[in-house]
Design an enzyme around this catalytic site. Structure first.
Site, mmCIF file in Angstrom:
data_model
loop_
_atom_site.group_PDB
_atom_site.id
_atom_site.type_symbol
_atom_site.label_atom_id
_atom_site.label_comp_id
_atom_site.label_asym_id
_atom_site.label_seq_id
_atom_site.Cartn_x
_atom_site.Cartn_y
_atom_site.Cartn_z
ATOM 1 N N GLY A 1 -5.436 -2.085 -1.968
ATOM 2 C CA GLY A 1 -4.233 -1.526 -1.368
ATOM 3 C C GLY A 1 -3.008 -1.735 -2.230
ATOM 4 N N CYS B 1 -10.992 -14.891 9.052
ATOM 5 C CA CYS B 1 -11.175 -14.465 7.662
ATOM 6 C C CYS B 1 -10.272 -15.269 6.737
ATOM 7 C CB CYS B 1 -10.882 -12.971 7.531
ATOM 8 S SG CYS B 1 -11.221 -12.289 5.896
ATOM 9 N N SER C 1 -1.466 -5.728 -2.514
ATOM 10 C CA SER C 1 -2.049 -6.675 -3.465
ATOM 11 C C SER C 1 -1.812 -6.233 -4.909
ATOM 12 C CB SER C 1 -3.541 -6.861 -3.188
ATOM 13 O OG SER C 1 -4.243 -5.631 -3.242
ATOM 14 N N CYS D 1 -11.176 -4.361 10.358
ATOM 15 C CA CYS D 1 -11.788 -3.655 9.230
ATOM 16 C C CYS D 1 -13.243 -3.287 9.486
ATOM 17 C CB CYS D 1 -11.666 -4.490 7.962
ATOM 18 S SG CYS D 1 -12.544 -6.077 7.999
#
Length: 345
Positions: A10, A89, A13, A186
């Site tokens: 993306g 996560c 980042s 996600c």
């Protein structure tokens, strides 16, 4: 200084790496291969790394992601909780396994494209703090970072707005400058949690009774696991007024509904607590969030071992087991957080 930079493919980042390079860091890109991920994201990350002139690694963390995130998500829903998989996560993968990969590669820091800040408080150590842009702040889902790892974590976007990040990407000619942000969870891109649970477990979650606050049957649900506290749409009850899911009993397979005022509670307890400051021994005043998009609320914080009890100044709406409770000071620094376990009515 050498930095392992998490690259999702993306724009956030990618710009984070560009900023690090502008600051003189020696960057190594890393993309995590996860269950249900879009293969195009890894390719976007690889192209961004090539454009930035840095080496790029893809780490296959599919099995770890399934065990530490997806399985925990499913187990929580089957218990009747509403988990936040982004928290898991961050805890187990991004600031767990990926941090360990950074050490293996000889890196001094791990960097991500999260909107948050790390502040150096001198003798008091490093603190996780809210981003400069309150509309993008992600500090709520970052509370599980181990305290000792804050000094080795970088959030280059913490002082920027999303508009500024996209402007940098466009100016520098990044091919993902206009890429849309990921939405929802996600590994459930269509947002149908119950259908995902049934596909993943191979179970058909049984229908059951929907009760009003007096215990009267007012309808039927198609699976209690797929409903969450505070939900109004898709519950399965017709009413002249607005009604919401107020409680679930997984043992009896019932869902209780009621008016909005039935959603409010005065406090909660949170388990698996992670302090990002020296653990306090006495109760203290602070600001608390129990949902990602919620504004922080004043509360009394009672440390109780690996649990914390929170009593709010004002009744709070839809405090939900499984979600995170995160405590902030008045300046926006995260003091700690945990998983909501019990509601105090």
């Amino acid at each position: 200084m050498r930095v392992l930079a998490a690259m999702s493919g993306g724009v956030d980042s990618s710009v984070a790496v560009w900023l690090l390079r502008e600051q003189g860091f020696d960057c190594v890109g890393a993309t995590m291969k996860l269950l249900g991920g879009d293969p195009r994201d890894a390719e976007d990350a690889r192209q961004a790394a090539r454009r930035l002139g840095i080496p790029h690694h893809v780490f296959d963390l599919t099995a770890d992601f399934e065990e530490q995130v997806v399985r925990r998500f499913v187990d929580a829903y089957e218990r009747g909780d509403t988990p936040n998989p982004c928290v898991d996560c961050n805890r187990s993968l991004k600031f767990g396994l990926l941090y360990e990969k950074a050490l293996e590669l000889g890196c001094d820091y791990l960097a991500t494209g999260h909107y948050a800040r790390i502040l150096d408080h001198g003798a008091d150590g490093f603190r996780l703090a809210k981003a400069a842009d309150p509309g993008r702040d992600q500090s709520y889902v970052l509370y599980p970072i181990p305290r000792e790892r804050l000094a080795h974590t970088l959030f280059p976007l913490g002082g920027l707005t999303k508009a500024q990040v996209r402007a940098i990407a466009e100016r520098e000619g990044f091919p993902n400058a206009g890429k849309h942000d990921s939405q929802d969870i996600c590994f459930i891109p269509d947002g149908d949690y119950l259908a995902f649970l049934e596909r993943y477990t191979g179970k058909a979650y049984p229908a059951g009774d929907i009760l009003d606050l007096d215990g009267k049957v007012v309808g039927r649900h198609r699976g209690a696991a797929g409903l969450t506290i505070g939900q109004r749409r898709g519950v399965g009850v017709s009413s002249s007024g607005r009604i919401y899911v107020c409680a679930k009993c997984m043992e009896a397979n019932t869902v209780t509904v009621g008016p909005e005022e039935a959603l409010y509670s005065r406090g909660c307890t949170a388990a698996d607590w992670n302090w990002l400051v020296e653990p306090p021994r006495r109760p203290f005043r602070a600001l608390v969030k129990t949902r990602y998009r919620q504004k922080e609320q004043p509360a009394e914080v009672f440390p109780e071992g690996d649990r914390v009890r929170l009593e709010f100044d004002q009744l709070q709406r839809a405090v939900t087991p499984g979600q995170a409770a995160v405590v902030y000071d008045q300046r926006g620094a995260v003091l700690g957080g945990g998983t909501i376990a019990d509601i105090i009515q």
